[in-house]
Scaffold this motif. Sequence first.
Motif, PDB file in Angstrom:
ATOM      1  N   PRO A   1      -9.646  -0.085  -5.044  1.00 57.58           N
ATOM      2  CA  PRO A   1      -9.356   0.783  -6.197  1.00 57.58           C
ATOM      3  C   PRO A   1      -7.878   1.121  -6.254  1.00 57.58           C
ATOM      4  CG  PRO A   1     -10.405   2.041  -4.450  1.00 57.58           C
ATOM      5  CD  PRO A   1     -10.446   0.604  -4.012  1.00 57.58           C
ATOM      6  N   LYS A   2      -7.406   1.447  -7.436  1.00 63.85           N
ATOM      7  CA  LYS A   2      -5.980   1.745  -7.598  1.00 63.85           C
ATOM      8  C   LYS A   2      -5.605   3.083  -6.949  1.00 63.85           C
ATOM      9  CE  LYS A   2      -2.157   0.077  -9.261  1.00 63.85           C
ATOM     10  NZ  LYS A   2      -1.628  -1.202  -8.778  1.00 63.85           N
ATOM     11  N   GLU A   3      -6.572   3.972  -6.796  1.00 64.13           N
ATOM     12  CA  GLU A   3      -6.310   5.298  -6.225  1.00 64.13           C
ATOM     13  C   GLU A   3      -7.366   5.582  -5.157  1.00 64.13           C
ATOM     14  OE1 GLU A   3      -3.770   8.207  -5.799  1.00 64.13           O
ATOM     15  OE2 GLU A   3      -3.615   7.257  -7.759  1.00 64.13           O
TER      16      GLU A   3
ATOM     17  N   HIS B   1       3.610   9.308  -4.681  1.00 60.24           N
ATOM     18  CA  HIS B   1       3.435   8.221  -5.648  1.00 60.24           C
ATOM     19  C   HIS B   1       4.770   7.516  -5.917  1.00 60.24           C
ATOM     20  CE1 HIS B   1      -0.669   9.350  -7.020  1.00 60.24           C
ATOM     21  NE2 HIS B   1      -0.282  10.557  -6.658  1.00 60.24           N
ATOM     22  N   VAL B   2       4.688   6.361  -6.573  1.00 61.50           N
ATOM     23  CA  VAL B   2       5.872   5.696  -7.106  1.00 61.50           C
ATOM     24  C   VAL B   2       5.717   5.566  -8.617  1.00 61.50           C
ATOM     25  CG1 VAL B   2       6.395   4.399  -5.010  1.00 61.50           C
ATOM     26  CG2 VAL B   2       4.872   3.395  -6.723  1.00 61.50           C
TER      27      VAL B   2
ATOM     28  N   SER C   1       1.179  -3.242 -11.216  1.00 65.13           N
ATOM     29  CA  SER C   1       0.629  -4.292 -10.363  1.00 65.13           C
ATOM     30  C   SER C   1       1.548  -4.606  -9.181  1.00 65.13           C
ATOM     31  CB  SER C   1       0.387  -5.567 -11.169  1.00 65.13           C
ATOM     32  OG  SER C   1       1.610  -6.167 -11.562  1.00 65.13           O
ATOM     33  N   LEU C   2       2.744  -4.001  -9.147  1.00 67.15           N
ATOM     34  CA  LEU C   2       3.673  -4.239  -8.042  1.00 67.15           C
ATOM     35  C   LEU C   2       3.183  -3.621  -6.737  1.00 67.15           C
ATOM     36  CD1 LEU C   2       7.135  -3.744  -9.794  1.00 67.15           C
ATOM     37  CD2 LEU C   2       6.030  -5.898  -9.137  1.00 67.15           C
ATOM     38  N   PHE C   3       2.238  -2.675  -6.817  1.00 70.39           N
ATOM     39  CA  PHE C   3       1.625  -2.169  -5.590  1.00 70.39           C
ATOM     40  C   PHE C   3       0.113  -2.259  -5.745  1.00 70.39           C
ATOM     41  CE2 PHE C   3       2.005   1.539  -8.314  1.00 70.39           C
ATOM     42  CZ  PHE C   3       0.841   2.272  -8.087  1.00 70.39           C
ATOM     43  N   LEU C   4      -0.557  -2.450  -4.617  1.00 75.10           N
ATOM     44  CA  LEU C   4      -1.993  -2.686  -4.657  1.00 75.10           C
ATOM     45  C   LEU C   4      -2.772  -1.396  -4.893  1.00 75.10           C
ATOM     46  CD1 LEU C   4      -4.233  -4.788  -4.326  1.00 75.10           C
ATOM     47  CD2 LEU C   4      -4.188  -4.344  -1.858  1.00 75.10           C
ATOM     48  N   THR C   5      -2.413  -0.337  -4.169  1.00 78.18           N
ATOM     49  CA  THR C   5      -3.137   0.928  -4.284  1.00 78.18           C
ATOM     50  C   THR C   5      -2.267   2.079  -3.796  1.00 78.18           C
ATOM     51  OG1 THR C   5      -5.207   2.077  -3.686  1.00 78.18           O
ATOM     52  CG2 THR C   5      -4.163   0.771  -1.969  1.00 78.18           C
TER      53      THR C   5
ATOM     54  N   PHE D   1       0.859  -1.179   0.000  1.00 78.19           N
ATOM     55  CA  PHE D   1       0.000   0.000   0.000  1.00 78.19           C
ATOM     56  C   PHE D   1       0.902   1.238   0.000  1.00 78.19           C
ATOM     57  CE2 PHE D   1      -2.314  -3.483   1.764  1.00 78.19           C
ATOM     58  CZ  PHE D   1      -3.648  -3.286   1.462  1.00 78.19           C
ATOM     59  N   VAL D   2       0.899   1.989  -1.095  1.00 73.71           N
ATOM     60  CA  VAL D   2       1.717   3.202  -1.208  1.00 73.71           C
ATOM     61  C   VAL D   2       0.907   4.378  -0.655  1.00 73.71           C
ATOM     62  CG1 VAL D   2       2.922   4.763  -2.782  1.00 73.71           C
ATOM     63  CG2 VAL D   2       2.893   2.296  -3.242  1.00 73.71           C
TER      64      VAL D   2
END
Length: 333
Positions: free
Chosen positions: A309-311, A123-124, A130-134, A118-119
């Motif tokens: 959700p991605k964001e 942001h990265v 897909s390397l981070f969930l959201t 979870f970032v």
Amino acid sequence: MKRRMTYVIIILLFCLTGCTVQQNTEMDTTSKSIVIGFSQSGTESSWRKRHTESIRTELEKEGYEVIYRNGYMNQERQIQDIRSFIVYQVDAIVFTPLQEEGWDAILEEAAQADIPVFVVDRHVSVTDPSLFLTHIGPSFKAEGNRAGLYVSNYFREQSNKTINVLELTGLNDTSPTQLRSEGFRETIQRDLANNHVTIQIQDAISGDFIRRKGKEAIETYINEGKMDTINVLFSHNDEMTIGALEALEDTDIIPGKDLIIVTIDAQKEMIDNLKKGIVNCVVECNPEAGVFVKNAINRYLERGADAIPKEIYVHETVFSSDMDFSQIPPRNY
């Protein structure tokens, strides 16, 4: 007969013991606590400290075990901290990246270990999203939009005038710096031809989101004799703004009057400055991310990755000199 009875008793005891062991094992499995690895980028401001406290408090209130690491503004240190979470086999990783680039390898390690990431906040930038969930955090571009909108509205009634803006930017190659700048410029460039007002960025100088560096950057700008042409200071965070105000103390410029000041964060000290008329507009960057992080982890554990959700944006607002100050909630950072 006695020997046979002894065998029967031993077998019964073994069965009972086996059942007890199995029941205890199942109980330990179901009561196993969820472990969250939390890597924070640093403690460079009151905002960052409150951000950390919010996340840790909400996760611990939920009953999660939190392994916390402070990166002290060092990306290599953060990478090592995340690697230690992977070795420990935590159930999830929460981290605030110091900068956008350079995370692919360590996030691939987390993915191989089947640990969701979870970032939070910044942001990265990775080749495989897909390397981070959201991502959970502010809309930095919207913050820049709000700052630009205030400046545009402030000078709307002043015709045939050019407004020069000095932009005090944050750490290079980070999403807050890039998106706040983009959002601000996008808004001030909209059509104001009816009033014949031109709002332009005269210069952009960096203070790395740090109070001391913000002060040094403004001092240099003053010593170069450039400050007299500036109408607006747009600062990317409160810590740099406080440094800028310290630098302006040695000049004849009156902050809030001779120089319109717009800043982002909304720390208590800056809200106090707003009430005193020292700054004109404070765009909130909400550090209270904890409940959003907790809810996202809960949803993931209950319903899986597809439910996230991605964001995920945190809610934010704007405080300005023309509002009812009694409506501003108490700040605890």
